[in-house]
Design a protein around this motif. Sequence first.
Motif, short mmCIF file in Angstrom:
data_model
loop_
_atom_site.label_atom_id
_atom_site.label_comp_id
_atom_site.label_asym_id
_atom_site.label_seq_id
_atom_site.Cartn_x
_atom_site.Cartn_y
_atom_site.Cartn_z
N GLU A 103 -34.53 -25.90 -39.62
CA GLU A 103 -34.08 -26.03 -38.23
C GLU A 103 -32.78 -25.28 -37.95
O GLU A 103 -32.52 -24.90 -36.81
CB GLU A 103 -33.90 -27.52 -37.89
N ASP A 104 -31.95 -25.12 -38.96
CA ASP A 104 -30.64 -24.48 -38.77
C ASP A 104 -30.49 -23.36 -39.79
O ASP A 104 -30.41 -23.61 -40.99
CB ASP A 104 -29.53 -25.52 -38.96
N PRO A 105 -30.44 -22.09 -39.35
CA PRO A 105 -30.34 -20.97 -40.30
C PRO A 105 -29.06 -20.99 -41.12
O PRO A 105 -29.06 -20.55 -42.28
CB PRO A 105 -30.39 -19.73 -39.39
N ASP A 106 -27.96 -21.52 -40.56
CA ASP A 106 -26.71 -21.58 -41.31
C ASP A 106 -26.82 -22.56 -42.47
O ASP A 106 -26.39 -22.27 -43.60
CB ASP A 106 -25.55 -21.98 -40.40
N GLN A 107 -27.38 -23.74 -42.19
CA GLN A 107 -27.56 -24.73 -43.25
C GLN A 107 -28.57 -24.22 -44.28
O GLN A 107 -28.42 -24.47 -45.48
CB GLN A 107 -28.03 -26.06 -42.67
N GLN A 108 -29.59 -23.50 -43.82
CA GLN A 108 -30.57 -22.94 -44.74
C GLN A 108 -29.92 -21.93 -45.68
O GLN A 108 -30.15 -21.96 -46.89
CB GLN A 108 -31.69 -22.27 -43.94
N ASN A 109 -29.10 -21.03 -45.14
CA ASN A 109 -28.42 -20.04 -45.98
C ASN A 109 -27.45 -20.71 -46.95
O ASN A 109 -27.33 -20.27 -48.11
CB ASN A 109 -27.66 -19.05 -45.10
N LEU A 110 -26.79 -21.78 -46.49
CA LEU A 110 -25.84 -22.47 -47.36
C LEU A 110 -26.54 -23.13 -48.53
O LEU A 110 -26.11 -23.00 -49.69
CB LEU A 110 -25.06 -23.52 -46.55
N ILE A 111 -27.64 -23.85 -48.26
CA ILE A 111 -28.33 -24.55 -49.34
C ILE A 111 -29.00 -23.55 -50.29
O ILE A 111 -29.06 -23.77 -51.50
CB ILE A 111 -29.35 -25.57 -48.77
N ASP A 112 -29.47 -22.42 -49.76
CA ASP A 112 -30.03 -21.38 -50.62
C ASP A 112 -28.96 -20.80 -51.55
O ASP A 112 -29.22 -20.54 -52.73
CB ASP A 112 -30.65 -20.26 -49.78
#
Length: 273
Positions: free
Chosen positions: A137-146
């Motif tokens: 849902e959130d690209p920033d959170q996705q990039n952070l967790i990746d």
Amino acid sequence: MPVRKYRRDTSEVSCCLKYLIFGFNVLFWLLGLGILTVGVWAWSEKDTFNNLGKLANVALDPAFILICVGTVTFIIGFTGCVGALRENTCLLAAYAIFLSMLLLLEMTAGVLGFIFKDWIKSQATGGFQAFIIHYREDPDQQNLIDWIQEDWLQCCGIEGPKDWDRNNYFNCSSRDVGSREACGVPFSCCKRKSNEIIKNKQCGYDVRKPGFNYDVGKIINEKGCVQAGEEWIERNMLSVASCTCFIIFFQILGICFAQNLRADIFAQKAKWH
């Protein structure tokens, strides 16, 4: 009649100290401006400013954290930079107070973090769980967790890959609605291959599916990120402590320099009266 000699007072504001504070805080100011710009740009790209009411878990939003850090850095850099250049005692006092407050907060956080380790761990677990739930849902959170899973800790999930069942896309029941990622994990859980040129974004498909034909341990990282984080801190305790002491030392140095410059300015002003 003897001639009385008067010694001329040649004291002045230290130019070395003045421009040292100015030069350092110009860099600090520009750094804060850059961080703030990135945070605002990230929010504008997600159209967050027009949907602030719908923003959930704002404290876990990487863009919001960047905006807060950038704002604080910008203000501290501004007061130190302009205060030193203009020899403004009020701005220099504000600069010293901001650094003192920041130092106090850091020391308080360090002490409380040491005392309430279990609470910190539970908060980190809750935050990571929120990241997993909102992964798509959130690209920033996705990039952070990746980045956490792939580059920093080489881990997967909170306690292991099974935690990705909390996400609607990776939940095994999502096979019923045709999700290709069902019973899988994100590509960031996959182990790195030394000869891999193009990253395989589908390497985590079906790895949690019952009857998976390959050795899962050779494909993905099975260690949870909480355990991996604790092990990373233990391995790098000396480096973390050294960086912390280095930051605290320069903050104390900045406070002392600002106070010394203020004292020089007050000494010069006293001659005018």
